[in-house]
Design a protein around this motif. Structure first.
Motif, PDB file in Angstrom:
ATOM      1  N   THR A   1       9.455 -18.422 -35.633  1.00  0.00           N
ATOM      2  CA  THR A   1       8.138 -17.816 -35.781  1.00  0.00           C
ATOM      3  C   THR A   1       7.120 -18.766 -35.160  1.00  0.00           C
ATOM      4  O   THR A   1       7.416 -19.933 -34.907  1.00  0.00           O
ATOM      5  CB  THR A   1       7.778 -17.623 -37.260  1.00  0.00           C
ATOM      6  OG1 THR A   1       7.723 -18.923 -37.856  1.00  0.00           O
ATOM      7  CG2 THR A   1       8.814 -16.770 -37.967  1.00  0.00           C
ATOM      8  N   ALA A   2       5.940 -18.246 -34.911  1.00  0.00           N
ATOM      9  CA  ALA A   2       4.908 -19.056 -34.272  1.00  0.00           C
ATOM     10  C   ALA A   2       4.661 -20.338 -35.066  1.00  0.00           C
ATOM     11  O   ALA A   2       4.415 -21.396 -34.496  1.00  0.00           O
ATOM     12  CB  ALA A   2       3.625 -18.241 -34.149  1.00  0.00           C
ATOM     13  N   GLU A   3       4.734 -20.246 -36.409  1.00  0.00           N
ATOM     14  CA  GLU A   3       4.446 -21.415 -37.224  1.00  0.00           C
ATOM     15  C   GLU A   3       5.537 -22.482 -37.093  1.00  0.00           C
ATOM     16  O   GLU A   3       5.266 -23.671 -37.095  1.00  0.00           O
ATOM     17  CB  GLU A   3       4.294 -21.012 -38.702  1.00  0.00           C
ATOM     18  CG  GLU A   3       3.026 -20.225 -39.017  1.00  0.00           C
ATOM     19  CD  GLU A   3       3.026 -18.829 -38.396  1.00  0.00           C
ATOM     20  OE1 GLU A   3       4.109 -18.214 -38.312  1.00  0.00           O
ATOM     21  OE2 GLU A   3       1.942 -18.364 -37.974  1.00  0.00           O
ATOM     22  N   GLU A   4       6.769 -22.005 -36.975  1.00  0.00           N
ATOM     23  CA  GLU A   4       7.880 -22.964 -36.869  1.00  0.00           C
ATOM     24  C   GLU A   4       7.925 -23.638 -35.508  1.00  0.00           C
ATOM     25  O   GLU A   4       8.462 -24.729 -35.365  1.00  0.00           O
ATOM     26  CB  GLU A   4       9.224 -22.228 -37.055  1.00  0.00           C
ATOM     27  CG  GLU A   4       9.454 -21.691 -38.446  1.00  0.00           C
ATOM     28  CD  GLU A   4      10.634 -20.725 -38.486  1.00  0.00           C
ATOM     29  OE1 GLU A   4      11.182 -20.528 -39.561  1.00  0.00           O
ATOM     30  OE2 GLU A   4      11.002 -20.159 -37.435  1.00  0.00           O
ATOM     31  N   ALA A   5       7.401 -22.945 -34.511  1.00  0.00           N
ATOM     32  CA  ALA A   5       7.618 -23.384 -33.141  1.00  0.00           C
ATOM     33  C   ALA A   5       6.623 -24.453 -32.722  1.00  0.00           C
ATOM     34  O   ALA A   5       5.612 -24.166 -32.095  1.00  0.00           O
ATOM     35  CB  ALA A   5       7.543 -22.184 -32.197  1.00  0.00           C
ATOM     36  N   THR A   6       6.915 -25.673 -33.064  1.00  0.00           N
ATOM     37  CA  THR A   6       6.099 -26.752 -32.520  1.00  0.00           C
ATOM     38  C   THR A   6       6.594 -27.027 -31.109  1.00  0.00           C
ATOM     39  O   THR A   6       7.727 -26.705 -30.770  1.00  0.00           O
ATOM     40  CB  THR A   6       6.259 -28.034 -33.353  1.00  0.00           C
ATOM     41  OG1 THR A   6       7.631 -28.407 -33.310  1.00  0.00           O
ATOM     42  CG2 THR A   6       5.838 -27.800 -34.794  1.00  0.00           C
ATOM     43  N   GLU A   7       5.733 -27.617 -30.294  1.00  0.00           N
ATOM     44  CA  GLU A   7       6.140 -27.886 -28.922  1.00  0.00           C
ATOM     45  C   GLU A   7       7.381 -28.758 -28.886  1.00  0.00           C
ATOM     46  O   GLU A   7       8.275 -28.568 -28.068  1.00  0.00           O
ATOM     47  CB  GLU A   7       5.002 -28.562 -28.152  1.00  0.00           C
ATOM     48  CG  GLU A   7       3.911 -27.579 -27.799  1.00  0.00           C
ATOM     49  CD  GLU A   7       2.920 -28.138 -26.801  1.00  0.00           C
ATOM     50  OE1 GLU A   7       3.289 -29.052 -26.041  1.00  0.00           O
ATOM     51  OE2 GLU A   7       1.780 -27.652 -26.795  1.00  0.00           O
ATOM     52  N   GLU A   8       7.421 -29.722 -29.795  1.00  0.00           N
ATOM     53  CA  GLU A   8       8.556 -30.635 -29.750  1.00  0.00           C
ATOM     54  C   GLU A   8       9.842 -29.925 -30.128  1.00  0.00           C
ATOM     55  O   GLU A   8      10.888 -30.161 -29.538  1.00  0.00           O
ATOM     56  CB  GLU A   8       8.286 -31.830 -30.658  1.00  0.00           C
ATOM     57  CG  GLU A   8       7.121 -32.627 -30.090  1.00  0.00           C
ATOM     58  CD  GLU A   8       6.855 -33.928 -30.801  1.00  0.00           C
ATOM     59  OE1 GLU A   8       7.478 -34.141 -31.858  1.00  0.00           O
ATOM     60  OE2 GLU A   8       6.023 -34.693 -30.292  1.00  0.00           O
ATOM     61  N   ARG A   9       9.729 -29.023 -31.100  1.00  0.00           N
ATOM     62  CA  ARG A   9      10.923 -28.299 -31.516  1.00  0.00           C
ATOM     63  C   ARG A   9      11.407 -27.360 -30.398  1.00  0.00           C
ATOM     64  O   ARG A   9      12.603 -27.281 -30.103  1.00  0.00           O
ATOM     65  CB  ARG A   9      10.606 -27.497 -32.786  1.00  0.00           C
ATOM     66  CG  ARG A   9      11.808 -26.827 -33.376  1.00  0.00           C
ATOM     67  CD  ARG A   9      11.612 -26.535 -34.859  1.00  0.00           C
ATOM     68  NE  ARG A   9      12.666 -25.642 -35.349  1.00  0.00           N
ATOM     69  CZ  ARG A   9      13.920 -26.011 -35.528  1.00  0.00           C
ATOM     70  NH1 ARG A   9      14.284 -27.252 -35.259  1.00  0.00           N
ATOM     71  NH2 ARG A   9      14.820 -25.150 -35.952  1.00  0.00           N
ATOM     72  N   LEU A  10      10.456 -26.688 -29.764  1.00  0.00           N
ATOM     73  CA  LEU A  10      10.821 -25.797 -28.657  1.00  0.00           C
ATOM     74  C   LEU A  10      11.490 -26.581 -27.529  1.00  0.00           C
ATOM     75  O   LEU A  10      12.547 -26.204 -27.030  1.00  0.00           O
ATOM     76  CB  LEU A  10       9.574 -25.104 -28.092  1.00  0.00           C
ATOM     77  CG  LEU A  10       8.972 -23.972 -28.912  1.00  0.00           C
ATOM     78  CD1 LEU A  10       7.708 -23.479 -28.238  1.00  0.00           C
ATOM     79  CD2 LEU A  10       9.970 -22.829 -29.043  1.00  0.00           C
ATOM     80  N   ALA A  11      10.863 -27.671 -27.171  1.00  0.00           N
ATOM     81  CA  ALA A  11      11.381 -28.477 -26.064  1.00  0.00           C
ATOM     82  C   ALA A  11      12.781 -28.961 -26.377  1.00  0.00           C
ATOM     83  O   ALA A  11      13.669 -28.964 -25.528  1.00  0.00           O
ATOM     84  CB  ALA A  11      10.456 -29.657 -25.815  1.00  0.00           C
ATOM     85  N   PHE A  12      12.965 -29.338 -27.633  1.00  0.00           N
ATOM     86  CA  PHE A  12      14.252 -29.848 -28.067  1.00  0.00           C
ATOM     87  C   PHE A  12      15.317 -28.758 -27.957  1.00  0.00           C
ATOM     88  O   PHE A  12      16.397 -28.973 -27.409  1.00  0.00           O
ATOM     89  CB  PHE A  12      14.106 -30.329 -29.511  1.00  0.00           C
ATOM     90  CG  PHE A  12      15.326 -30.987 -30.049  1.00  0.00           C
ATOM     91  CD1 PHE A  12      15.878 -32.070 -29.388  1.00  0.00           C
ATOM     92  CD2 PHE A  12      15.909 -30.538 -31.222  1.00  0.00           C
ATOM     93  CE1 PHE A  12      17.007 -32.686 -29.888  1.00  0.00           C
ATOM     94  CE2 PHE A  12      17.034 -31.151 -31.727  1.00  0.00           C
ATOM     95  CZ  PHE A  12      17.581 -32.229 -31.060  1.00  0.00           C
ATOM     96  N   MET A  13      14.958 -27.560 -28.432  1.00  0.00           N
ATOM     97  CA  MET A  13      15.937 -26.466 -28.420  1.00  0.00           C
ATOM     98  C   MET A  13      16.248 -25.994 -26.997  1.00  0.00           C
ATOM     99  O   MET A  13      17.392 -25.743 -26.652  1.00  0.00           O
ATOM    100  CB  MET A  13      15.423 -25.281 -29.242  1.00  0.00           C
ATOM    101  CG  MET A  13      15.538 -25.506 -30.738  1.00  0.00           C
ATOM    102  SD  MET A  13      14.821 -24.165 -31.675  1.00  0.00           S
ATOM    103  CE  MET A  13      16.037 -22.883 -31.424  1.00  0.00           C
ATOM    104  N   MET A  14      15.221 -25.878 -26.177  1.00  0.00           N
ATOM    105  CA  MET A  14      15.493 -25.329 -24.846  1.00  0.00           C
ATOM    106  C   MET A  14      16.199 -26.322 -23.946  1.00  0.00           C
ATOM    107  O   MET A  14      16.743 -25.945 -22.909  1.00  0.00           O
ATOM    108  CB  MET A  14      14.218 -24.775 -24.193  1.00  0.00           C
ATOM    109  CG  MET A  14      13.161 -25.756 -23.862  1.00  0.00           C
ATOM    110  SD  MET A  14      11.587 -24.891 -23.716  1.00  0.00           S
ATOM    111  CE  MET A  14      11.580 -24.602 -21.985  1.00  0.00           C
ATOM    112  N   SER A  15      16.225 -27.572 -24.362  1.00  0.00           N
ATOM    113  CA  SER A  15      16.988 -28.527 -23.555  1.00  0.00           C
ATOM    114  C   SER A  15      18.377 -28.731 -24.133  1.00  0.00           C
ATOM    115  O   SER A  15      19.101 -29.620 -23.711  1.00  0.00           O
ATOM    116  CB  SER A  15      16.242 -29.847 -23.480  1.00  0.00           C
ATOM    117  OG  SER A  15      16.041 -30.335 -24.782  1.00  0.00           O
ATOM    118  N   GLY A  16      18.740 -27.923 -25.099  1.00  0.00           N
ATOM    119  CA  GLY A  16      20.130 -27.937 -25.527  1.00  0.00           C
ATOM    120  C   GLY A  16      20.371 -28.466 -26.921  1.00  0.00           C
ATOM    121  O   GLY A  16      21.483 -28.436 -27.420  1.00  0.00           O
ATOM    122  N   GLY A  17      19.318 -28.950 -27.595  1.00  0.00           N
ATOM    123  CA  GLY A  17      19.472 -29.392 -28.973  1.00  0.00           C
ATOM    124  C   GLY A  17      19.507 -28.202 -29.900  1.00  0.00           C
ATOM    125  O   GLY A  17      19.107 -27.105 -29.536  1.00  0.00           O
TER     126      GLY A  17
END
Lengths: 508, 363
Positions: free
Chosen positions: A491-507
């Motif tokens: 959700t928008a609230e969960e999606a911090t930039e760092e979390r997004l970046a982490f997930m989209m790079s394979g974490g």
């Protein structure tokens, strides 16, 4: 390469003479309203690996282009071995010992590997070469990058992962003293990337300086002696290997407060506007399922090649889903049919304005009305102009002359023309692929406002982007893709930039 | 957005300046060819008293009407980003078939109808299908159909011309005047006006421009690019056949070498008239001016007693010069724009540049 030995001697001498190889002092470059670089300075010492980090549009690539002679800076000074130099094309930069390797592969696919590698070698029109001579000349360069293929093999026969090795070999053909590498590992896998890192370290021990540009912090941490961080065209700071950590660098890169944009609330109608049920998208691992309500925006977040465009194209009917169901307001859409999808209210705004979006040499009026024509119906210039005027007014575009070529508009206004055109068919679902790519900061805000208004009007939006600020500002839900696979939904609230970046790079 | 400001800014020129600019814009499309055409008319008019006469203009019209029909047809595929080299072959073959059918006793109207319909269908299923649907290069396909049709013409006639002195009706249409205007010219003008109407005022016309302008954008907007392409080749084949049959009336004969190389003259006229070779830009009015230029040049040289070989030389120079001037103007405009905005070079990294938090990633 008979001159190889000489060159090493020169290089050793220059190392003795001066401490720094290259100094760029207060380099500035302005593109229209965008200050791409302001007073950026950079020093590179011989045999040093300098990381250059920054977000999308921070000016990294502009700086690389200035240093390789592709762009002339507005102001600032560049000196090599303490002597001020100017160069205005890549050839002159090569003369001075600066070579660039970019993610774009710049080769002639039908020529041999050897011919491609020696493409930039100085030659006269009258020079003659035999294939075997070229192969002999190219062999040491192939050895240097550890490429074991036959130098006479056609370039096109290589694996994609080997392309970058050829690019590196090509830049080494001119014995550069500084190699600028711009996102070279973006399109290659882990093992090929490891080979690139080995080459970089080998080059370093040969005394070649490297400026390494990447968005992958792990690579910076692994390779770089020092890392320079840019943000909005300015130098934010420099961090040594000892002090560098993923957190510190990403904080320096992001360095901004939470987005000022307020997402409009979703109308609680309970009905779904767009539904994807276990849709099998070609080239995507696993199935894709999500729903979008009226007034809701779902973001597809992923790197280039992660599959976000493929999902949009499947919804738009440009690709045929291999299974599953796509529903608009509860009705199934025939897979792989653009016309049906359009008729059912799906409108697609593609990513590439030049290639896919606009008829650049045609009037603005025609670009607005593209797609509204029926073969045997009459068209009216007056109506077309009225339509163009309506959307231009709606989107606050300050353009008057609808007969001018659309290529004379700014990127932001071109984007508005494309969105306006998509809206002219009164769609229920709007698919936006990188809506602010190549748009300056001011116009970007306007495009954001425009999307917000559309959401308030009850349109369902699916937005694909690699820009996390954009995704977080506009989407209610963000679906993250990595390597052609959906890896999560936030959700928008969960999606911090760092979390997004982490997930989209394979974490995870 | 600097360039927007530059347009809307009310400077010393103000509103009038803007209107003037847009008028200039419209004029500049044909400025080159129109200037050269007027220049030719003045030079020949002063130099030769027999040039500015009704009979000479009648002559110019009737000897270029057929080229105009061909050029109107060729404009369609060229606007859609293609090219039809095969018109010369279709033209000659249609003439031969008309002669054969008439000699075999078929009524004129039926013969003409059958030939036009066959040409349209054949243009669609050879050039149109292969280029539009199978994506084969237009140059190769139409070069192939050109040599095929020429070969068929030679096969049918054995290389000889067929003379047609008995078809009074056909000869009268092709060689008489109505109120002093050649009938051939009227036919060609009717085709021209019809073409202008189709390109300007129908959805199909818009689609032709959009396919030439950006076929990917057209496709994404739901336009069937292949069908539009196919139709343009059908139109050029149909008009080429019509031209070939008009030529039978004008020459009172048909043969395998009739109108050979008219595809090149036609292309020169279309390009001189300002149609972009890549498609998307240009109009039939330009094509008309291009044909008029070639016709006036030819007649003027003839009357002045200058060798007609000069025609090719001058045509070539004007063709290259007009396209080069266009190109340079476009380049100047684009560098001017870059200086103003530089947008396309702005730091717009198409690929992602994302921070990756160190957590769990640092080695």
């Amino acid at each position: 390469m008979p001159e190889l030995g000489m060159d090493f001697a020169d290089r050793a001498a220059s190392t003795l003479h001066s401490q720094t190889f290259l100094v760029a002092n207060a380099v500035s470059k302005r593109f229209g309203a965008v200050q791409a670089l302001s007073d950026v300075s950079l020093e590179v010492r011989p045999g040093e690996i300098v990381g250059l980090a920054g977000e999308n549009g921070s000016g990294k690539s502009t700086l690389a282009k200035v240093l390789t002679g592709l762009i002339r800076p507005d102001s600032g000074e560049i000196s090599i071995d303490g002597q001020s130099v100017t160069f205005s094309n890549p050839g002159q930069a090569l003369e001075l010992g600066i070579a660039g390797v970019t993610q774009e592969v710049s080769v002639v696919p039908l020529l041999s590997v050897a011919e491609n590698i020696l493409l930039t070698r100085k030659r006269r029109f009258s020079s003659m070469y035999t294939q075997s001579q070229l192969a002999r000349d190219a062999q040491p360069l192939l050895d240097r990058v550890g490429l074991t293929c036959n130098p006479r093999a056609q370039f096109a026969s290589l694996r994609p992962g080997e392309y970058v090795l050829v690019e590196i070999a090509k830049s080494l053909a001119r014995n550069p003293r500084l190699l600028l590498m711009d996102e070279v590992t973006t399109r290659i896998g882990g093992r090929d990337a490891d080979r690139v890192f080995e080459i970089i370290l080998q080059l370093q021990s040969d005394g070649v300086s490297i400026v390494y540009i990447t968005h992958r912090l792990e690579e910076i941490l692994r390779l770089c002696d020092r890392t320079v961080v840019l943000r909005d065209g300015r130098l934010v700071g420099e961090i040594s290997r000892a002090d560098a950590s993923g957190e510190t660098i990403s904080r320096m890169m992001v360095g901004r407060d939470a987005s000022p944009y307020q997402r409009p609330a979703i109308a609680e109608t309970g009905t779904q506007r767009l539904e994807l049920h276990k849709v099998l998208v070609p080239d995507i691992v696993g199935s894709v399922s999500f729903n979008v309500r009226p007034g809701e925006a779902v973001g597809l977040c992923g790197l280039v090649g992660s599959g976000r465009t493929e999902i949009l194209e499947t919804i738009a009917g440009l690709r045929k889903a291999e299974g599953g169901e796509i529903l608009v307001s509860g009705f199934a859409v025939k897979p792989g049919s653009l016309t049906t999808a359009r008729r059912m209210g799906i409108s697609f705004v593609p990513e590439d304005r030049h290639k896919q979006g606009l008829m650049m040499e045609s009037p603005i009026r025609l670009n607005f009305s593209l797609g509204r024509w029926r073969t045997l119906r009459f068209v009216s210039r007056v109506q077309e102009t009225a339509l163009a005027r309506l959307y231009a007014h709606k989107f606050n575009m300050r353009l008057i002359e609808f007969e001018r070529k659309v290529s004379t508009l700014s990127g932001g206004n071109q984007q508005k023309v494309m969105i306006g055109r998509a809206l002219s068919s009164s769609p229920k679902v709007l698919l936006l692929d990188e809506p602010t790519r190549g748009v300056d900061v001011g116009a970007r805000g306007e495009v954001f406002e425009m999307i917000k208004e559309l959401l308030e009007g009850g349109i369902a939006i699916v937005l694909a982007s690699s820009d996390m600020v954009e995704l977080r500002a506009l989407s209610h839900t963000i679906i993250v893709l990595h390597d052609r696979q959906v890896v999560g939904a936030l959700t928008a609230e969960e999606a911090t930039e760092e979390r997004l970046a982490f997930m989209m790079s394979g974490g995870i | 957005m600097a360039e927007d400001v530059s347009v809307t800014a009310v400077g010393p020129m103000g509103q009038n300046g803007r209107a003037l600019n847009s008028l200039k814009g419209a004029m500049s499309t044909y400025r080159g060819v129109a200037t050269v055409l007027i220049l030719l008319l003045i030079v020949f008019g002063f130099a030769q008293s027999s040039f500015m006469t009704t009979s000479n203009f009648q002559n110019i019209v009737s000897s270029n009407a057929i080229l105009l029909v061909i050029a109107v047809g060729m404009t369609f595929p060229m606007l859609a980003g293609g090219f039809d080299l095969s018109v010369a072959g279709t033209d000659a073959l249609a003439g031969i078939l008309l002669s054969k059918l008439l000699l075999a006793g078929m009524p004129m109207v039926e013969a003409i109808g059958i030939i036009i319909i066959s040409a349209v269908v054949l243009g669609a299923i050879t050039n149109g299908l292969l280029i539009g649907y199978f994506g084969v290069n237009f140059f190769i396909v139409t070069l192939g159909t050109l040599t095929i049709t020429q070969g068929i013409s030679l096969q049918i006639t054995g290389g000889n011309d067929i003379t047609m002195y008995n078809e009074k009706w056909l000869l009268q249409v092709a060689n008489n005047n109505v109120f002093g205007f050649p009938i051939l010219g009227l036919v060609a003008l009717a085709i021209l006006i019809l073409g202008i109407l189709v390109l300007r005022y129908t959805g199909f016309g818009r689609m032709v421009y959009s396919v030439g302008g950006n076929q990917e954008a057209a496709r994404l907007s739901g336009i069937s690019v292949a069908r539009v392409r196919l139709t343009t080749y059908a139109i050029s084949a149909g008009l080429a056949a019509l031209a070939g049959m008009l030529e039978v009336g004008r020459l009172a004969s048909s043969g395998p070498t009739t109108d050979s190389t008219i595809e090149l003259t036609g292309a020169a006229a279309v390009l001189i008239g300002g149609v972009a070779f890549g498609g998307g830009v240009g109009t039939l009015l330009g094509t008309f001016l291009g044909v008029a230029f070639l016709g006036v040049l030819q007649s003027g040289l003839l009357i002045s007693g200058i060798s007609s070989y000069w025609q090719g030389i001058i045509t070539g120079i004007v063709l290259i010069a007009s396209v080069t001037v266009d190109r340079m103007r476009a380049r100047r405009a684009s560098t001017k724009k870059l200086r103003q905005t530089g947008e396309d070079q702005a730091p717009t990294v198409s690929d992602t540049v994302l921070p990756i938090p160190g957590e769990g990633m640092s080695s």
